[in-house]
Scaffold this motif. Structure first.
Motif, PDB file in Angstrom:
ATOM      1  N   TYR A 124       0.832  -1.209   0.000  1.00 17.11           N
ATOM      2  CA  TYR A 124       0.000   0.000   0.000  1.00 17.11           C
ATOM      3  C   TYR A 124       0.866   1.259   0.000  1.00 17.11           C
ATOM      4  CZ  TYR A 124      -3.816  -3.227   1.009  1.00 17.11           C
ATOM      5  OH  TYR A 124      -4.720  -4.254   0.954  1.00 17.11           O
ATOM      6  N   SER A 125       1.986   1.231   0.718  1.00 18.80           N
ATOM      7  CA  SER A 125       2.898   2.385   0.724  1.00 18.80           C
ATOM      8  C   SER A 125       3.458   2.638  -0.669  1.00 18.80           C
ATOM      9  CB  SER A 125       4.043   2.151   1.716  1.00 18.80           C
ATOM     10  OG  SER A 125       3.542   2.087   3.029  1.00 18.80           O
ATOM     11  N   ARG A 126       3.804   1.565  -1.383  1.00 13.99           N
ATOM     12  CA  ARG A 126       4.355   1.701  -2.736  1.00 13.99           C
ATOM     13  C   ARG A 126       3.357   2.313  -3.710  1.00 13.99           C
ATOM     14  NH1 ARG A 126       6.380  -3.429  -1.744  1.00 13.99           N
ATOM     15  NH2 ARG A 126       4.839  -4.421  -3.082  1.00 13.99           N
ATOM     16  N   ILE A 127       2.065   2.102  -3.491  1.00  8.65           N
ATOM     17  CA  ILE A 127       1.082   2.618  -4.453  1.00  8.65           C
ATOM     18  C   ILE A 127       0.412   3.904  -3.965  1.00  8.65           C
ATOM     19  CG2 ILE A 127       0.725   0.372  -5.536  1.00  8.65           C
ATOM     20  CD1 ILE A 127      -1.969   0.188  -4.038  1.00  8.65           C
ATOM     21  N   GLY A 128       1.030   4.565  -2.987  1.00  9.38           N
ATOM     22  CA  GLY A 128       0.596   5.908  -2.629  1.00  9.38           C
ATOM     23  C   GLY A 128      -0.192   6.078  -1.347  1.00  9.38           C
ATOM     24  N   TYR A 129      -0.405   5.012  -0.608  1.00 10.18           N
ATOM     25  CA  TYR A 129      -1.089   5.147   0.684  1.00 10.18           C
ATOM     26  C   TYR A 129      -0.072   5.550   1.739  1.00 10.18           C
ATOM     27  CZ  TYR A 129      -5.296   2.892  -1.134  1.00 10.18           C
ATOM     28  OH  TYR A 129      -6.426   2.600  -1.850  1.00 10.18           O
ATOM     29  N   ALA A 130      -0.509   6.382   2.677  1.00  7.84           N
ATOM     30  CA  ALA A 130       0.346   6.802   3.783  1.00  7.84           C
ATOM     31  C   ALA A 130      -0.324   6.415   5.092  1.00  7.84           C
ATOM     32  CB  ALA A 130       0.566   8.314   3.744  1.00  7.84           C
ATOM     33  N   GLU A 131       0.479   5.957   6.037  1.00  6.95           N
ATOM     34  CA  GLU A 131      -0.057   5.603   7.347  1.00  6.95           C
ATOM     35  C   GLU A 131      -0.578   6.860   8.034  1.00  6.95           C
ATOM     36  OE1 GLU A 131       1.460   3.777  11.590  1.00  6.95           O
ATOM     37  OE2 GLU A 131       2.476   3.087   9.764  1.00  6.95           O
ATOM     38  N   THR A 132      -1.800   6.762   8.577  1.00  7.95           N
ATOM     39  CA  THR A 132      -2.386   7.886   9.300  1.00  7.95           C
ATOM     40  C   THR A 132      -2.325   7.683  10.804  1.00  7.95           C
ATOM     41  OG1 THR A 132      -4.615   6.949   9.131  1.00  7.95           O
ATOM     42  CG2 THR A 132      -3.923   8.516   7.403  1.00  7.95           C
ATOM     43  N   HIS A 133      -2.516   6.431  11.240  1.00  5.24           N
ATOM     44  CA  HIS A 133      -2.424   6.127  12.667  1.00  5.24           C
ATOM     45  C   HIS A 133      -2.517   4.619  12.877  1.00  5.24           C
ATOM     46  CE1 HIS A 133      -6.789   6.231  11.995  1.00  5.24           C
ATOM     47  NE2 HIS A 133      -6.938   5.536  13.105  1.00  5.24           N
ATOM     48  N   ARG A 134      -2.297   4.228  14.124  1.00  7.88           N
ATOM     49  CA  ARG A 134      -2.461   2.832  14.527  1.00  7.88           C
ATOM     50  C   ARG A 134      -3.412   2.798  15.711  1.00  7.88           C
ATOM     51  NH1 ARG A 134       2.673  -0.742  13.211  1.00  7.88           N
ATOM     52  NH2 ARG A 134       3.379   0.392  11.372  1.00  7.88           N
ATOM     53  N   ALA A 135      -4.221   1.739  15.767  1.00  6.28           N
ATOM     54  CA  ALA A 135      -5.179   1.606  16.870  1.00  6.28           C
ATOM     55  C   ALA A 135      -5.580   0.144  17.000  1.00  6.28           C
ATOM     56  CB  ALA A 135      -6.414   2.475  16.606  1.00  6.28           C
TER      57      ALA A 135
END
Length: 150
Positions: A124-135
């Motif tokens: 997902y990081s490679r295709i443009g998603y960025a981590e927003t948070h963890r829960a």
């Protein structure tokens, strides 16, 4: 070029559940329990028009679950049959998810995955998603990610 996804019908449920079982079973030992998608009620999701499938040669080979939310489209699940791994179906389903989100007027698509599914996080990081948070939700440690759509 892969066939265009179509909205799932109730007759597809068994094939959908089988793909989900095969796709997520390997993670049970890593997580210590069944991943969230294995617990979903696909009869309800199909009835609500949330599930899309891709067929090749008359058999369902991949699925996508999209859930419209107030401020983003939730990419709730994407799974590919073991026999279709490496064919690009997963990538085409992810592209269709973004297309559907844009068509519905969303500027953001979001997803979450379990923190131990590191290969998914990397993809997902490679295709443009960025981590927003963890829960932690429902006893599952999740990594939430989002992608802004052009």
């Amino acid at each position: 070029m892969h066939p265009h996804p179509r909205i799932a019908i109730l007759a597809d449920r068994q094939a959908i559940e089988e793909i989900v079982r095969h796709a997520y079973s390997p993670y049970i030992s890593r997580i210590g329990r069944q991943p969230g998608p294995m617990l979903d009620d696909y009869e309800v999701l199909i009835s609500e028009g949330r599930v899309y499938v891709v067929e090749l040669e008359g058999a369902i080979q991949g699925l996508l679950v999209l859930i419209p939310e107030q401020d983003a489209m939730l990419l709730d699940n994407v799974a590919v049959a073991p026999s279709a791994k490496g064919t690009g179906i997963g990538r085409s389903l992810l592209e269709y998810a973004e297309y559907s989100a844009r068509a519905a007027g969303y500027r953001v698509i979001r997803l979450y995955t379990h923190e131990t599914m590191t290969e998914n996080i990397a993809l997902y990081s490679r295709i443009g998603y960025a981590e927003t948070h963890r829960a932690e939700e429902n006893g599952l440690k999740r990594v939430f990610m989002a992608k802004h759509l052009a």
